[in-house]
Scaffold this active site. Structure first.
Site, PDB file in Angstrom:
ATOM      1  N   LYS A  55      50.781  66.226  71.714  1.00 54.76           N
ATOM      2  CA  LYS A  55      51.436  67.512  71.995  1.00 54.76           C
ATOM      3  C   LYS A  55      50.802  68.588  71.123  1.00 54.76           C
ATOM      4  O   LYS A  55      50.507  68.333  69.944  1.00 54.76           O
ATOM      5  CB  LYS A  55      52.927  67.352  71.691  1.00 54.76           C
ATOM      6  CG  LYS A  55      53.812  68.521  72.043  1.00 54.76           C
ATOM      7  CD  LYS A  55      55.268  68.143  71.729  1.00 54.76           C
ATOM      8  CE  LYS A  55      56.264  69.229  72.065  1.00 54.76           C
ATOM      9  NZ  LYS A  55      57.658  68.827  71.767  1.00 54.76           N
ATOM     10  N   SER A 130      60.676  69.554  75.607  1.00 55.48           N
ATOM     11  CA  SER A 130      59.502  70.372  75.526  1.00 55.48           C
ATOM     12  C   SER A 130      58.178  69.594  75.568  1.00 55.48           C
ATOM     13  O   SER A 130      57.129  70.220  75.755  1.00 55.48           O
ATOM     14  CB  SER A 130      59.536  71.192  74.231  1.00 55.48           C
ATOM     15  OG  SER A 130      59.555  70.347  73.102  1.00 55.48           O
ATOM     16  N   SER A 154      63.404  66.428  73.173  1.00 55.70           N
ATOM     17  CA  SER A 154      62.132  66.809  73.787  1.00 55.70           C
ATOM     18  C   SER A 154      61.148  65.688  74.075  1.00 55.70           C
ATOM     19  O   SER A 154      60.136  65.930  74.730  1.00 55.70           O
ATOM     20  CB  SER A 154      61.424  67.830  72.912  1.00 55.70           C
ATOM     21  OG  SER A 154      61.952  69.087  73.182  1.00 55.70           O
TER      22      SER A 154
HETATM   23  N1  GLN Z   1      65.919  71.396  74.620  1.00 59.62           N
HETATM   24  C1  GLN Z   1      66.046  71.378  73.198  1.00 59.62           C
HETATM   25  C2  GLN Z   1      65.740  72.732  72.616  1.00 59.62           C
HETATM   26  O1  GLN Z   1      65.325  73.568  73.334  1.00 59.62           O
HETATM   27  C3  GLN Z   1      65.181  70.315  72.607  1.00 59.62           C
HETATM   28  C4  GLN Z   1      63.915  70.796  72.039  1.00 59.62           C
HETATM   29  C5  GLN Z   1      63.152  69.751  71.274  1.00 59.62           C
HETATM   30  O2  GLN Z   1      63.574  68.607  71.137  1.00 59.62           O
HETATM   31  N2  GLN Z   1      62.033  70.179  70.691  1.00 59.62           N
HETATM   32  O3  GLN Z   1      65.920  72.975  71.465  1.00 59.62           O
END
Ligand code: GLN
Length: 510
Positions: A55, A130, A154
């Site tokens: 990532k 994400s 994410s």
């Molecule tokens: N959807 C969650 C957020 O927007 C998770 C994000 C993540 O785990 N980086 O914070």
């Protein structure tokens, strides 16, 4: 050890990439990293000779480190994250950096400022987020595994959307050195992979103490052994684990009652966002079917399923977004175009320089979260928001520890359950039509994933079934440092019900 790409692989990647756009940077021709010492353990690591993707918020020297942001579009990483270095030392090679929601903020990967990534099962749908680029790359068979980061779901949510395995390890089990911080007390590097055995192998390579990250810990004595090198031999299917089941209906109802109480106290029953938050917790029919099927199959595999409750879970999302945005507002202060970030063409003075750089460089979601974070932390109000969220966090942790046992394995009391089964996300991969999930609904829907981050516990998402042409994932949450128990249960499931692939998938790396 160098990486040999099989014949036809690069044209296979090109074909998929045109449809899904998983990568921000792809290097088909990968020389050995200078100084890479492929240790003797490489041969038994289970990752040797494989390519992997990372990532684009995790540093890999000489690769992009854009974090999906305009502000860092040109940034090249000057060093490599500990977790990546460990995998390279075990004989695998990074072949690309994957797309993400800007700084990891989102659930669709559509918050990337750099490109759009599509779901390999249906290119009109999002891959989740994400870590959506990593999940899409694994699902399409481009790489057998990829790294992501999981702050509130994410890794697990895109894994569920794309039909792959996703592990969020115990907080402190894997080093965060080299990760661009979003919310430091919640996030960990995580693994997306094609099989559970692969996930176990990668986890066994990346975990452990790192002098560069003071929050890392070795697994305590008494934690279940990982046995990575015998993956496949020891799959514990049918050996009767006790799995607690959290009822999604009960949770959705508790949230709905809570929201009704808030609305009536505020005398504001017409607040559309409250209604959206209550709705977002309810499972889509297909997800409910997949969840019920997983329960039935796990029982057939010889596990005992018992109903459990985590009363404070209904407060998980507000607590998560209070803490995550508070930490984000502090962590993102470094992006001022002086230390990091693209500089504006001109500025009147240093303050103006910073203002202009942040105004032009950050996307709308990032700005919203910085504002929210500074709001909950503002002087005189910490007690009302931030400290309250921390108390809820302690309550959730306590509730889970009562069921699973704590990270202190010297306790003699036997835990009630070996793992807890819950959905990953209330919907399957959604599309981009006007009636798809709004950004607010996406946040409310994080309720099943963010609790593992608040409590620092390991959680593994794996494909339970395919419903209406799209994968449905379920999630196992475990005691701190008990990843092995989750792998054992999921491996038994996979053996009996092999994980599905999207049309056009070719197995280059089995
Ligand atoms: N959807 C969650 C957020 O927007 C998770 C994000 C993540 O785990 N980086 O914070």
């Amino acid at each position: 050890m160098s990486l040999t790409l099989p014949e036809g692989f690069l044209s296979y990647v090109k074909e998929w990439e045109e449809k899904i756009g998983a990568f921000i940077e792809f290097k088909g021709d990968v020389p050995d990293a200078p100084g890479t010492d492929v240790s003797a353990s490489a041969a038994v690591s289970g990752v040797s000779g494989l390519p992997f993707a990372v990532k684009d918020n995790i540093a890999v020297k000489d690769f992009s480190l854009s974090c999906g942001s305009k502000l860092l579009e040109k940034l090249r990483a000057p060093y490599t994250a500990t977790v990546v270095q460990k995998i390279e030392q075990a004989g695998a090679k990074v072949i690309g950096k994957t797309n993400l929601d800007e700084f990891g903020m989102g659930s669709s990967t559509d918050n990337s400022a750099l490109k759009k990534t599509n779901n390999p099962w249906d290119t009109n749908r999002v891959p989740g987020g994400s870590s959506g680029g990593s999940a899409a790359a694994v699902a399409a068979g481009i790489v057998p595994f990829a790294l992501g980061t999981d702050t509130g779901g994410s890794v697990r949510q895109p894994a569920a959307f794309c039909g792959v395995v996703g592990l969020k390890p115990t907080y402190g089990a894997c080093s965060r050195f080299g990760l661009v911080a979003y919310a430091s007390s919640l996030e960990t590097p995580g693994i997306l992979s094609d099989t559970v055995a692969r996930c176990r192998s990668v986890f066994s390579v990346i975990r452990g103490l790192d002098p560069l990250d003071q929050t890392t810990r070795e697994a305590p004595a008494g934690a279940p052994a990982l046995n990575a090198d015998t993956a496949g031999l020891h799959a514990a299917e049918g050996t009767g684990k006790i799995i607690g089941v959290l009822s999604p209906e009960a949770i959705a109802q508790a949230i709905s009652l809570e929201i009704a109480a808030i609305a009536s106290a505020a005398n504001d029953s017409g607040d559309a966002s409250l209604e959206t938050a209550a709705q977002a917790a309810i499972l889509e029919d297909e997800v409910r079917c997949g969840f019920e099927l997983a329960k039935q199959r796990l029982a057939e595999l010889g596990h005992t399923l018992v109903d459990v409750e985590v009363p404070s879970l209904k407060y998980g999302v507000p607590a998560y977004y209070t803490i995550a945005t508070a930490e984000a507002s502090a962590n993102l202060a470094r992006f001022d175009s002086i230390r990091y970030g693209a500089r504006p063409a001109w500025a009147e003075n240093p303050e103006d320089l910073i203002d202009k750089a942040r105004e032009a460089g950050f996307g709308a979601e990032v700005k919203l979260r910085i504002l929210l974070g500074t709001f909950v932390l503002r002087s005189g109000f910490q007690d009302r928001y931030y400290l309250r969220a921390q108390r809820i966090r302690s309550g959730i942790t306590r509730n889970f520890e009562e069921l699973l046992g704590s990270a202190d394995y010297s306790e003699t009391a036997k835990p009630n359950v070996d793992a807890i089964l819950l959905p990953v996300f209330p919907t399957r991969a959604f599309d981009r039509s006007p009636n798809a999930l709004s950004p607010f609904a996406q946040k409310a829907a994080d309720l099943y994933t963010c609790c593992a981050n608040l409590a620092g516990l390991p959680a593994l998402s794996f494909p339970a079934s395919v419903e209406g042409g799209l994968p449905v994932g379920v999630q196992l949450l475990g005691r701190a440092f008990a990843e092995a128990a989750l792998f054992d249960i999921a491996e038994g499931y996979e053996k009996k019900y092999p994980f599905p692939h999207p049309a056009g998938f070719k197995a280059f790396w089995s």
